[in-house]
Motif scaffolding. Structure first.
Motif, PDB file in Angstrom:
ATOM      1  N   HIS B 149      56.714  33.446  46.379  1.00  0.00           N
ATOM      2  CA  HIS B 149      57.126  32.053  46.395  1.00  0.00           C
ATOM      3  C   HIS B 149      57.912  31.718  45.144  1.00  0.00           C
ATOM      4  O   HIS B 149      57.458  31.943  44.035  1.00  0.00           O
ATOM      5  CB  HIS B 149      55.921  31.115  46.526  1.00  0.00           C
ATOM      6  CG  HIS B 149      56.321  29.667  46.490  1.00  0.00           C
ATOM      7  ND1 HIS B 149      57.219  29.140  47.385  1.00  0.00           N
ATOM      8  CD2 HIS B 149      55.995  28.655  45.661  1.00  0.00           C
ATOM      9  CE1 HIS B 149      57.411  27.856  47.102  1.00  0.00           C
ATOM     10  NE2 HIS B 149      56.691  27.544  46.054  1.00  0.00           N
ATOM     11  N   CYS B 154      62.588  25.663  46.670  1.00  0.00           N
ATOM     12  CA  CYS B 154      61.838  24.882  47.659  1.00  0.00           C
ATOM     13  C   CYS B 154      62.417  23.479  47.801  1.00  0.00           C
ATOM     14  O   CYS B 154      62.781  22.838  46.820  1.00  0.00           O
ATOM     15  CB  CYS B 154      60.387  24.810  47.201  1.00  0.00           C
ATOM     16  SG  CYS B 154      59.374  23.721  48.178  1.00  0.00           S
ATOM     17  N   ILE B 155      62.510  22.998  49.033  1.00  0.00           N
ATOM     18  CA  ILE B 155      62.970  21.627  49.234  1.00  0.00           C
ATOM     19  C   ILE B 155      61.809  20.727  49.650  1.00  0.00           C
ATOM     20  O   ILE B 155      62.009  19.612  50.113  1.00  0.00           O
ATOM     21  CB  ILE B 155      64.099  21.561  50.287  1.00  0.00           C
ATOM     22  CG1 ILE B 155      63.647  22.171  51.614  1.00  0.00           C
ATOM     23  CG2 ILE B 155      65.362  22.268  49.776  1.00  0.00           C
ATOM     24  CD1 ILE B 155      64.623  21.908  52.742  1.00  0.00           C
ATOM     25  N   GLN B 156      60.613  21.243  49.524  1.00  0.00           N
ATOM     26  CA  GLN B 156      59.390  20.473  49.762  1.00  0.00           C
ATOM     27  C   GLN B 156      59.339  19.850  51.155  1.00  0.00           C
ATOM     28  O   GLN B 156      58.970  18.696  51.320  1.00  0.00           O
ATOM     29  CB  GLN B 156      59.248  19.394  48.687  1.00  0.00           C
ATOM     30  CG  GLN B 156      59.448  19.980  47.302  1.00  0.00           C
ATOM     31  CD  GLN B 156      58.627  19.306  46.242  1.00  0.00           C
ATOM     32  OE1 GLN B 156      58.322  18.128  46.325  1.00  0.00           O
ATOM     33  NE2 GLN B 156      58.239  20.072  45.223  1.00  0.00           N
ATOM     34  N   CYS B 157      59.698  20.641  52.131  1.00  0.00           N
ATOM     35  CA  CYS B 157      59.655  20.141  53.500  1.00  0.00           C
ATOM     36  C   CYS B 157      58.249  20.242  54.087  1.00  0.00           C
ATOM     37  O   CYS B 157      57.979  19.696  55.140  1.00  0.00           O
ATOM     38  CB  CYS B 157      60.619  20.936  54.366  1.00  0.00           C
ATOM     39  SG  CYS B 157      60.102  22.645  54.580  1.00  0.00           S
ATOM     40  N   ARG B 158      57.390  20.985  53.419  1.00  0.00           N
ATOM     41  CA  ARG B 158      55.987  21.161  53.821  1.00  0.00           C
ATOM     42  C   ARG B 158      55.801  21.899  55.142  1.00  0.00           C
ATOM     43  O   ARG B 158      54.749  21.834  55.764  1.00  0.00           O
ATOM     44  CB  ARG B 158      55.271  19.804  53.896  1.00  0.00           C
ATOM     45  CG  ARG B 158      55.215  19.084  52.569  1.00  0.00           C
ATOM     46  CD  ARG B 158      53.936  18.290  52.422  1.00  0.00           C
ATOM     47  NE  ARG B 158      53.643  17.442  53.555  1.00  0.00           N
ATOM     48  CZ  ARG B 158      54.013  16.163  53.659  1.00  0.00           C
ATOM     49  NH1 ARG B 158      54.688  15.596  52.684  1.00  0.00           N
ATOM     50  NH2 ARG B 158      53.685  15.457  54.715  1.00  0.00           N
ATOM     51  N   ARG B 159      56.807  22.606  55.563  1.00  0.00           N
ATOM     52  CA  ARG B 159      56.620  23.406  56.782  1.00  0.00           C
ATOM     53  C   ARG B 159      55.550  24.474  56.544  1.00  0.00           C
ATOM     54  O   ARG B 159      54.720  24.734  57.403  1.00  0.00           O
ATOM     55  CB  ARG B 159      57.924  24.115  57.148  1.00  0.00           C
ATOM     56  CG  ARG B 159      58.865  23.275  57.914  1.00  0.00           C
ATOM     57  CD  ARG B 159      60.044  24.133  58.317  1.00  0.00           C
ATOM     58  NE  ARG B 159      60.373  23.845  59.700  1.00  0.00           N
ATOM     59  CZ  ARG B 159      61.281  24.515  60.403  1.00  0.00           C
ATOM     60  NH1 ARG B 159      61.928  25.513  59.870  1.00  0.00           N
ATOM     61  NH2 ARG B 159      61.525  24.201  61.650  1.00  0.00           N
ATOM     62  N   CYS B 160      55.605  25.123  55.383  1.00  0.00           N
ATOM     63  CA  CYS B 160      54.653  26.204  55.102  1.00  0.00           C
ATOM     64  C   CYS B 160      53.230  25.670  55.075  1.00  0.00           C
ATOM     65  O   CYS B 160      52.309  26.264  55.631  1.00  0.00           O
ATOM     66  CB  CYS B 160      55.004  26.887  53.785  1.00  0.00           C
ATOM     67  SG  CYS B 160      55.162  25.748  52.412  1.00  0.00           S
ATOM     68  N   ILE B 185      54.803  23.781  45.732  1.00  0.00           N
ATOM     69  CA  ILE B 185      53.928  24.450  46.690  1.00  0.00           C
ATOM     70  C   ILE B 185      53.111  25.495  45.925  1.00  0.00           C
ATOM     71  O   ILE B 185      53.649  26.275  45.139  1.00  0.00           O
ATOM     72  CB  ILE B 185      54.760  25.157  47.777  1.00  0.00           C
ATOM     73  CG1 ILE B 185      55.517  24.141  48.626  1.00  0.00           C
ATOM     74  CG2 ILE B 185      53.883  26.064  48.641  1.00  0.00           C
ATOM     75  CD1 ILE B 185      54.662  23.295  49.521  1.00  0.00           C
ATOM     76  N   CYS B 205      59.786  28.960  56.675  1.00  0.00           N
ATOM     77  CA  CYS B 205      60.442  28.322  55.529  1.00  0.00           C
ATOM     78  C   CYS B 205      61.949  28.236  55.774  1.00  0.00           C
ATOM     79  O   CYS B 205      62.587  29.219  56.085  1.00  0.00           O
ATOM     80  CB  CYS B 205      60.163  29.100  54.250  1.00  0.00           C
ATOM     81  SG  CYS B 205      60.967  28.389  52.812  1.00  0.00           S
ATOM     82  N   PRO B 206      62.497  27.041  55.654  1.00  0.00           N
ATOM     83  CA  PRO B 206      63.930  26.903  55.933  1.00  0.00           C
ATOM     84  C   PRO B 206      64.805  27.497  54.832  1.00  0.00           C
ATOM     85  O   PRO B 206      65.992  27.704  55.034  1.00  0.00           O
ATOM     86  CB  PRO B 206      64.129  25.386  56.016  1.00  0.00           C
ATOM     87  CG  PRO B 206      63.032  24.806  55.205  1.00  0.00           C
ATOM     88  CD  PRO B 206      61.873  25.745  55.324  1.00  0.00           C
ATOM     89  N   THR B 207      64.240  27.717  53.679  1.00  0.00           N
ATOM     90  CA  THR B 207      65.014  28.260  52.562  1.00  0.00           C
ATOM     91  C   THR B 207      64.438  29.605  52.135  1.00  0.00           C
ATOM     92  O   THR B 207      63.544  30.134  52.772  1.00  0.00           O
ATOM     93  CB  THR B 207      64.956  27.313  51.350  1.00  0.00           C
ATOM     94  OG1 THR B 207      63.634  27.367  50.816  1.00  0.00           O
ATOM     95  CG2 THR B 207      65.299  25.896  51.727  1.00  0.00           C
ATOM     96  N   ALA B 209      62.566  30.021  49.662  1.00  0.00           N
ATOM     97  CA  ALA B 209      61.449  29.773  48.755  1.00  0.00           C
ATOM     98  C   ALA B 209      60.225  30.623  49.092  1.00  0.00           C
ATOM     99  O   ALA B 209      59.509  31.078  48.214  1.00  0.00           O
ATOM    100  CB  ALA B 209      61.075  28.291  48.775  1.00  0.00           C
ATOM    101  N   MET B 210      59.971  30.823  50.378  1.00  0.00           N
ATOM    102  CA  MET B 210      58.888  31.707  50.799  1.00  0.00           C
ATOM    103  C   MET B 210      59.556  32.951  51.363  1.00  0.00           C
ATOM    104  O   MET B 210      60.295  32.865  52.341  1.00  0.00           O
ATOM    105  CB  MET B 210      58.063  31.075  51.922  1.00  0.00           C
ATOM    106  CG  MET B 210      57.135  30.001  51.481  1.00  0.00           C
ATOM    107  SD  MET B 210      55.679  30.681  50.708  1.00  0.00           S
ATOM    108  CE  MET B 210      54.888  29.151  50.219  1.00  0.00           C
TER     109      MET B 210
HETATM  110  S1  SF4 Z   1      58.516  25.780  53.821  1.00  0.00           S
HETATM  111 FE1  SF4 Z   1      59.715  26.568  52.097  1.00  0.00          FE
HETATM  112  S2  SF4 Z   1      61.023  24.890  51.487  1.00  0.00           S
HETATM  113 FE2  SF4 Z   1      59.448  24.012  52.779  1.00  0.00          FE
HETATM  114  S3  SF4 Z   1      57.854  23.351  51.380  1.00  0.00           S
HETATM  115 FE3  SF4 Z   1      57.320  25.423  51.985  1.00  0.00          FE
HETATM  116  S4  SF4 Z   1      58.237  26.746  50.441  1.00  0.00           S
HETATM  117 FE4  SF4 Z   1      59.190  24.736  50.263  1.00  0.00          FE
END
Ligand code: SF4
Ligand code: SF4
Ligand code: SF4
Ligand code: FES
Lengths: 398, 783
Positions: B149, B154-160, B185, B205-207, B209-210
């Motif tokens: 990570h 991260c764009i903090q979309c909270r998908r993860c 996160i 994760c859309p980016t 980041a993960m």
């Molecule tokens: S899914 Fe990816 S971009 Fe979205 S909050 Fe989690 S780590 Fe960040």
């Protein structure tokens, strides 16, 4: 079944010309049914060079496909680039935003391409009929043009320089001087060709009254370019459906009514002169300025921006990897190419790749009129008709 | 439509249902609205706000993913106002985003890149605030295993966070406040990630980041060719795409439109390196010496020819394709004329499907579980045995909130955290429990029967079951693998019969093609198409038959003996009989078998696996290799034997792709009240780990990094009594002894310890004896 394949009596003989034959200009298999030396009927067989280029386009981004167009009529690669790129620009709705300098450069390349292509036509046409010298003369001048292409884009074959949105980079230093030198010299060269052929008795015998097609038939067969203009059809896209800066330029459209091989010969000979006129004007009038439109959604942004602004970098990746997203819709654009109208039809569903891309290949359509032209003629006429139709199989078979 | 409404999107009218969100209606009709945090896998989060649309009569743009449609609503999806609103959001994301697309794994398939392109961002009013060349100053979790990570991306979309919570039901991730003032996160407790390592967060994760450490820097997404295939690690049959470059699998992905909704577990997603060369049998051997394939085949034929047909036995490991199983079947029955054919599937589902009552649908689609208002999970830790069932249960209970859950097991397991009616028994009491449940249920349904048990069944469970409209009955592999599994199956059959048409059966299996075994008739008691036939030979008898000299040669197809037998029995077979072993992986069996013939492993062979749903999923050849598929090897052996296998028959059978397996039992079974006699020590149970499916699975990185050694789970009181500490070592004594790491778990019942199966070099069956998963245990402090 085509009647060219079925003999009706024992006098008739079926003969295969090509696909391996030096005078078929590539891989044409021409089936003729003969009665003695007379052609009863005939049928061109194409497709030996089929590479599925239209299908390939569906798997490529718009930019990736550009170099594939080089491989259509490989004697006029940049003309193909131009027709394709202009079709895409029409789809993107940026056609009228192309900077004037880029437009002038494009016209220069297109007309140089036309002359280079016509030179190969003349060289091989004459060679096929037995005039070796012309071949050497033509290739001498063509070399001049190829050198210029090399200056602009680095290639001497499959020269690829015209890009969606403009041209790849500005003209290199010294290019315009070379161009001016060429235009000055070329008029005299065309005269030389005329001296060698236009009143030559053998040439006249082999071309006059041979391979006739009427104006009506020429239109009905949909053939295009110099081939129709030799049958009295006064039609040239540069003038009649103008694009780029052609309306600003002075040139004439040569038209002859005889409809035979000789008429088509004269059309092309004069076209070279007209192209040379266009080039002269361009070399004089070309303005300064950008050579690429500023539409960051569709064209590469300058490296400096890409390396310092994250959004520019992100977009750059999208454009390279997935391709820019063209608006959904369909367009057709046809350009007056050396061989006739080269048209691209693009159907877009809004993705980074075309959903369907169709090429209107003048070589293919011109060949289809061949049986009409040679019917009732002598077997030797085939060779001069092939020369006068000036087709290239890279384009015909696609 | 019941609650039909009409709405207008961009001036066009659409029909919709009240329960739908604007985004759903738009997508269904092909109207594009950007959405980053929303996913069909878990629904709306409402975090990214990019899906905002303009609704006539509302001042502010509204979130289309969360907003339900109302009659007469007028919506504009890309008015200037919303485009401006969206741009502002992207400016915020870009503000602190490093200039890293060039090295980022996500580049080329990144939603952030896409949205920047789509909105054609050409400036950023706040970009002065942060220079993207110098921004990366947030946490990068190098210390996590398997998953990487990088909070900077991260764009903090909270998908993860959401997928971990609502789909995986593990819930370890959160947006946590950090010293620098903002949030990142991280794990909820701030400790290094310790989880199921399924990588669902990576997949969503859309980016960048993960990301997956196993894939990091190996390739760019556009260089990868995707080959759709079926997972080889359990009978869920998850559909996945092997991402191939240069003839190697570099990662595994899955798509939203798969039946498994793009979900994969640790094994499916990360354990692909199991097929790398170092884990494969390289060349044929005979008596441990390298020989040519022709020689090995000749040896095999000689061995088989030297035995009488009833002296030969053949076992399938239930991992090979149906094609290979059918070839084995035809070879054994026709060429060898032997009836001694069985498969590892007989250790569990075989037992249940042999006594399936008439009228019970043998297979059900996993997604059809959504029709069930009650889910009854019996006999195993479903989450460990078959993650896909776990996700579906989670979806029913937590996400859609439309099912009640009853669990019947000897401990609280993961699915119980969803909130369950917990019916408990002690290990060894399965039959007693089922009989008691049957009695209570029959009573409440008013059915007369003499079957009764002595255990008290809580009323709420019985009530739920008897009043349910549709029940999903999930049968754990563990219960069926008890030494008295046949009685468990019969007792279950009684309950199935009692519930009748309202039951949907799901029997879990760790073996990816155990259902194929039923179809191809390789398991004892089954014929082709799953037709029933007389039982003739069971792998339970094999060790004794070899010891008694009745079986002299054993043909093993992917059947690593150490997967089901104790070391002692496995060695007895390997030493006492001439074993011909056809498999791909370098298992212990491969080290000792008389003749070893390598066959093409998963990803190098085409074919089909049949999953728990009875579906024929195709398995695709994605890698080139010089291995022959087992079917070709068997064809060759058979040819030399003088019998040419009719391959057309095999093709026909597979193109039919449907079972003729029908329930037979019409009356309630008489169930012997069998159990297990533990000594006075602890009750030892062998259980399945989420990170293993057969010993070979431990060869892959995904499984071995997630869990590299087995742990014995102990109740805190038992631990204290025996002087054990969490993380320390203990010697577990059963029939023999194993030294294992200790995990103290308060969910373990007192007096019970569990040891996971299938760790290379730690054979749990040494404690319990072959084909048994219970033992009387003693715990001694290790070291
Ligand atoms: S899914 Fe990816 S971009 Fe979205 S909050 Fe989690 S780590 Fe960040
Ligand atoms: S997360 Fe996306 S935008 Fe950010 S560096 Fe990676 S590819 Fe680029
Ligand atoms: S092991 Fe089972 S649940 Fe996990 S991905 Fe493979 S098939 Fe799906
Ligand atoms: S998709 Fe609606 S808020 Fe993210």
């Amino acid at each position: 079944m085509n009647e060219a394949y079925v003999t009706k009596n024992e006098r008739e003989v079926i003969l295969n010309v090509g696909p391996q034959h030096p005078a078929t200009h590539g891989v044409l298999r021409y089936v003729v049914k003969l009665d003695g030396e007379r052609i009863v009927s005939s049928d061109p067989q194409v497709g030996f060079l089929h590479r599925g280029i239209e299908k390939l386009a569906e798997y490529m981004t718009y930019n990736q496909f550009n170099p594939y167009t080089d491989r259509l009529d490989y004697l006029a690669s940049m003309n193909n680039n131009l027709a394709y790129v202009m079709a895409v620009e029409k789809l993107l709705g940026i056609s009228d935003k192309i900077p004037p300098r880029a437009q002038y450069i494009r016209v220069i390349m297109a007309e140089l391409g036309r002359i280079a292509s016509h030179l190969v036509w003349l060289a091989t046409h004459a060679l096929d009929i037995g005039a070796m010298t012309v071949f050497l003369y033509c290739f001498r001048e063509r070399e001049y043009i190829i050198d210029m292409f090399e200056m602009a884009c680095g290639n001497r074959l499959t020269y690829n320089y015209i890009r969606i949105g403009g041209v790849a980079r500005d003209l290199p230093d010294g290019f315009l001087d070379r161009l001016k030198e060429f235009t000055k010299l070329f008029y005299g060269k065309v005269k030389e060709y005329h001296q060698l052929l236009s009143k030559n008795r053998i040439w006249l015998k082999r071309t006059k009254g041979v391979g006739y097609i009427s104006k009506e038939d020429a239109i009905n067969y949909g053939i295009a370019g110099p081939c129709t203009r030799g049958s009295g059809v006064d039609w040239d896209l540069r003038r009649d459906m103008p694009y780029l800066v052609y309306p600003e330029l002075n040139f004439e459209i040569p038209v002859y009514d005889e409809g035979d091989v000789y008429a088509r010969y004269l059309v092309r000979m004069e076209e070279m002169v007209q192209s040379n006129r266009i080039l002269e004007q361009c070399a004089e009038n070309i303005p300064d300025g950008d050579v690429m439109v500023d539409e960051p959604q569709y064209v590469w942004e300058p490296k400096e921006r890409v390396m310092t602004h994250n959004y520019a970098l992100m977009k750059h990746f999208v454009k390279v990897v997935k391709g820019f997203k063209a608006p959904p819709g369909e367009v057709y654009f046809g350009a007056e190419n050396p061989k006739g109208e080269l048209g691209f039809y693009i159907y877009s569903t809004g993705e980074g790749k075309p959903y369907r891309l169709k090429i209107r290949a003048p070589s293919f359509i011109n060949i289809s009129a061949m049986p009409k032209m040679v019917e009732g003629g002598l077997i030797a006429d085939i060779i001069s008709v092939i020369g006068s139709l000036d087709f290239v199989f890279g384009e015909c078979d696609r | 439509m019941a609650d039909a409404v009409k709405i207008k999107i961009n001036g066009k009218e659409y029909e919709a249902e009240k329960s739908e969100s604007i985004l759903q209606v738009a997508r269904r009709n092909g109207v594009y609205i950007p959405a980053i945090c929303y996913s069909d896998r878990f629904g709306a989060i409402g975090a990214c706000r990019i899906c905002a649309v303009e609704i006539v009569g509302m001042k502010k743009p509204m979130l289309s993913c969360a907003m339900k449609v109302k009659d007469g609503m007028e919506i504009f999806t890309d008015s200037e106002k919303v485009q401006e609103f969206r741009k502002k959001i992207v400016y915020e994301w870009d503000k602190f985003h490093p200039l890293q697309c060039g090295v980022c794994d996500k580049s080329g398939e990144c939603d952030l890149q896409d949205i920047n392109y789509e909105l054609n961002i050409t400036e950023n009013p706040s970009e002065e605030a942060a220079d993207p060349l110098t921004v990366p100053d947030r946490s990068i979790h190098y210390e996590w295993r398997i998953i990487h990570h990088d909070a900077n991306l991260c764009i903090q979309c909270r998908r993860c966070v959401t997928i971990c919570d609502r789909v995986v039901n593990f819930g370890i991730l959160a947006l946590v406040k950090k010293d620098w003032g903002g949030r990142e996160i991280d794990t909820k407790d701030g400790k290094p990630l310790e989880c199921e390592f399924c990588g669902q967060c990576v997949s969503i994760c859309p980016t960048g980041a993960m990301s997956s450490k196993l894939f990091k820097y190996k390739a760019r997404p556009w260089e990868l060719a995707k080959v759709r295939t079926t997972c080889q690690f359990c009978a869920s049959g998850c559909q996945m795409d092997l991402n191939i470059k240069d003839n190697a699998i570099l990662r595994v992905t899955s798509e939203d439109n798969t039946p498994n909704r793009a979900n994969l577990c640790n094994l499916g997603r990360f354990n692909y390196s199991v097929v790398s060369r170092k884990n494969l049998i390289e060349h044929p051997t005979s008596n441990g010496k390298k020989v040519s394939l022709e020689k090995a085949i000749k040896e095999a034929v000689d061995i088989l020819k030297s035995c009488k047909s009833d002296e030969i036995a053949a076992i399938s490991g239930a991992r090979e394709t149906v094609e290979e199983q059918l070839t084995l079947k035809l070879f054994v029955e026709n060429a060898l004329s032997s009836k001694n054919l069985d498969s590892f599937a007989s250790t569990h589902i075989g037992k249940l499907y042999r006594v399936l009552p008439e009228g019970i649908e043998p297979f059900n689609a996993v997604s059809d579980m959504e029709e069930c208002d009650v889910i009854f999970a019996f006999g195993g830790d479903v989450a460990n045995e078959m993650p896909r069932l776990d996700w579906q249960i989670t979806r029913n209970v937590k996400l859609l909130k439309q099912s009640k859950l009853i669990t019947a097991y000897w401990r609280d397991a993961k699915i119980d955290t969803l909130g369950s009616v917990a019916l408990r028994y002690m290990p060894g009491e399965e039959v007693e429990f089922l009989n008691s449940l049957f009695g209570a249920l029959a009573n409440s349904l008013g059915v007369k029967s003499s079957v009764k048990g002595s255990l008290e069944i809580p009323e709420d469970g019985v009530k739920l079951l008897s009043e349910a409209k549709k029940v999903a009955l999930i049968v754990g592999e563990e219960a069926l693998e008890r030494p008295y599994g046949e009685e468990v199956a019969k007792a279950l059959a009684n309950i199935l019969m009692l519930l009748g048409e309202k039951v949907k059966l799901y029997a879990s299996s760790k073996y990816n093609n155990s259902y194929g075994v039923l179809f191809s008739g390789v398991a004892d008691g089954f014929d082709t198409f799953g037709r029933r036939k007389e039982q003739s030979f069971s792998l339970y008898e094999l060790p004794n038959l070899v010891k008694e000299g009745k079986v002299k040669s054993v043909l093993l197809l992917n059947a690593d003996l150490f997967t089901v037998y104790s070391d002692e029995d496995a060695r007895a077979i390997l030493d006492g009989a001439s074993v011909i072993y056809i498999d791909s992986y370098l298992t212990q069996t491969a080290e000792h078998a008389r003749v070893v013939i390598p066959s093409a492993p998963f990803s190098m062979v085409n074919g089909h696996y049949v999953n728990i749903e009875g579906r024929f999923n195709s398995v695709a050849k994605a890698l080139e290799g010089d291995f022959k598929p087992a079917s070709e090897i068997l064809l060759e052996i058979s040819n030399q034997y003088g019998y040419s296998i009719p391959t057309g028959v095999i093709k026909d059978a597979i193109s039919k792709a449907s079972f003729e397996l029908e329930g037979v039992n019409k009356e309630f079974n008489n169930v012997e009240s069998k159990g297990f006699e533990f000594g006075d020590g602890l009750k030892g149970v062998l259980v399945y780990s989420k990170f293993r499916s057969g010993i070979f699975s431990s060869f892959g990185d995904g499984a071995s990094i997630a869990m590299n050694e087995p742990v014995v789970e102990v109740n805190p009181e038992d631990a204290e009594e025996n002087g054990l500490e969490n993380g320390g070592y203990a010697t577990v004594e059963g029939l023999s002894a194993l030294k294992l790491k200790v995990k103290v778990d308060e969910k373990m019942p007192k007096g019970v310890i569990s040891v996971p199966l299938w760790f290379y070099g730690y054979n749990g069956y040494n404690l319990s004896g072959s084909l048994n998963n219970l033992f009387s245990a003693k715990l001694l402090k290790g070291e």
